[in-house]
Design a protein around this motif. Structure first.
Motif, PDB file in Angstrom:
ATOM      1  N   THR A   1       0.851  -1.187   0.000  1.00  0.00           N
ATOM      2  CA  THR A   1       0.000   0.000   0.000  1.00  0.00           C
ATOM      3  C   THR A   1       0.891   1.243   0.000  1.00  0.00           C
TER       4      THR A   1
ATOM      5  N   VAL B   1      -2.091  -4.646   2.415  1.00  0.00           N
ATOM      6  CA  VAL B   1      -3.522  -4.366   2.472  1.00  0.00           C
ATOM      7  C   VAL B   1      -4.124  -4.955   3.745  1.00  0.00           C
TER       8      VAL B   1
ATOM      9  N   LEU C   1      -3.363  -2.700   6.565  1.00  0.00           N
ATOM     10  CA  LEU C   1      -4.189  -1.498   6.442  1.00  0.00           C
ATOM     11  C   LEU C   1      -5.609  -1.759   6.934  1.00  0.00           C
TER      12      LEU C   1
ATOM     13  N   HIS D   1      -6.766   6.787   4.270  1.00  0.00           N
ATOM     14  CA  HIS D   1      -6.685   5.329   4.187  1.00  0.00           C
ATOM     15  C   HIS D   1      -7.683   4.764   3.179  1.00  0.00           C
TER      16      HIS D   1
ATOM     17  N   ASP E   1      -5.586   5.063   0.199  1.00  0.00           N
ATOM     18  CA  ASP E   1      -4.570   4.003   0.251  1.00  0.00           C
ATOM     19  C   ASP E   1      -5.143   2.680  -0.234  1.00  0.00           C
ATOM     20  N   LEU E   2      -6.331   2.353   0.279  1.00  0.00           N
ATOM     21  CA  LEU E   2      -6.955   1.075  -0.079  1.00  0.00           C
ATOM     22  C   LEU E   2      -7.319   1.051  -1.555  1.00  0.00           C
TER      23      LEU E   2
ATOM     24  N   ALA F   1      -4.044   0.676  -3.607  1.00  0.00           N
ATOM     25  CA  ALA F   1      -3.429  -0.636  -3.434  1.00  0.00           C
ATOM     26  C   ALA F   1      -4.191  -1.726  -4.169  1.00  0.00           C
ATOM     27  N   THR F   2      -5.512  -1.558  -4.287  1.00  0.00           N
ATOM     28  CA  THR F   2      -6.344  -2.579  -4.930  1.00  0.00           C
ATOM     29  C   THR F   2      -6.812  -2.150  -6.315  1.00  0.00           C
TER      30      THR F   2
END
Length: 210
Positions: free
Chosen positions: A32, A39, A42, A130, A133-134, A137-138
């Motif tokens: 992330t 992840v 997180l 966040h 971030d999520l 990351a995905t």
């Protein structure tokens, strides 16, 4: 009641809950924008902060996440029921900050006492950052409420450029003409250009678990 309090937590909570639907088992070990966090770590952090800031809004000193710093997030600590539990915790957080009393006096979270209005801004920043971030990351889309971002940019501009340990990293320079989300990310120490490394596809005939 949301129009009677400084910030409405419903939009970022809805955004994160929607993002959770796009997280599959392959994503859990992915990196992330938060250094050294996968992840899964997180998600573990999101569960902990949801509880801590809910208790802060309700003035529950001594409750989980209030009196001391949070544990280091880890994949190993992530609840196996996170898919069903995290959306509930986020909804509780949003409900708690709808109460005008949550924004009065002081609030305690992570062993830190702040004016309640500042604690609410910190909680909102955690959700927005966040959530981004999520999403990154995905490899999902992310959009934040411009009204929330205006408040966060003003809040983050008041902090030191070198960052605040445990909250914000050193600022990442961004053009003043950039959109509000990009500016907020830079002020909070995020690199708006961060992208995850390319993942190898699953072998033919293997479906991602959920």
């Amino acid at each position: 009641m949301a129009d009677r309090v400084p910030l409405d937590f419903d939009p970022p909570v809805r955004q994160i809950r929607a993002l959770l639907l796009g997280v599959d088992d392959r994503d859990l070990a992915a990196p992330t924008p938060c250094p050294d966090w996968t992840v899964a770590a997180l998600l573990d952090h999101l569960m902990g902060l949801a509880v801590a800031f809910t208790m802060a809004a309700r003035k529950r000193a001594g409750a989980a996440g209030t009196d001391g710093p949070p544990p280091v997030p880890s994949a190993e600590h992530l609840s196996r029921q996170w898919r069903s539990r995290l959306p509930v915790l986020l909804a509780d957080l949003s409900i708690a900050w709808k109460e005008p009393a949550a924004w009065t006096g002081t609030a305690l979270a992570g062993g830190v006492t702040l004016p309640a209005t500042a604690m609410g801004a910190v909680a909102m920043n955690e959700l927005v950052m966040h959530g981004w971030d999520l999403a990154r990351a995905t490899e999902q889309d992310y959009a934040a409420d411009p009204r929330v971002l205006e408040v966060l940019v003003e809040f983050l501009e008041q902090g030191p450029g070198e960052g605040t340990p445990g909250l914000f990293g050193p600022r990442v320079p961004v053009d003043a003409e950039e959109d509000l989300l990009t500016r907020a990310l830079g002020l909070a120490g995020r690199d708006p250009a961060w992208r995850p490394p390319r993942r190898r596809p699953l072998p033919s005939g293997v479906a991602a678990g959920r």
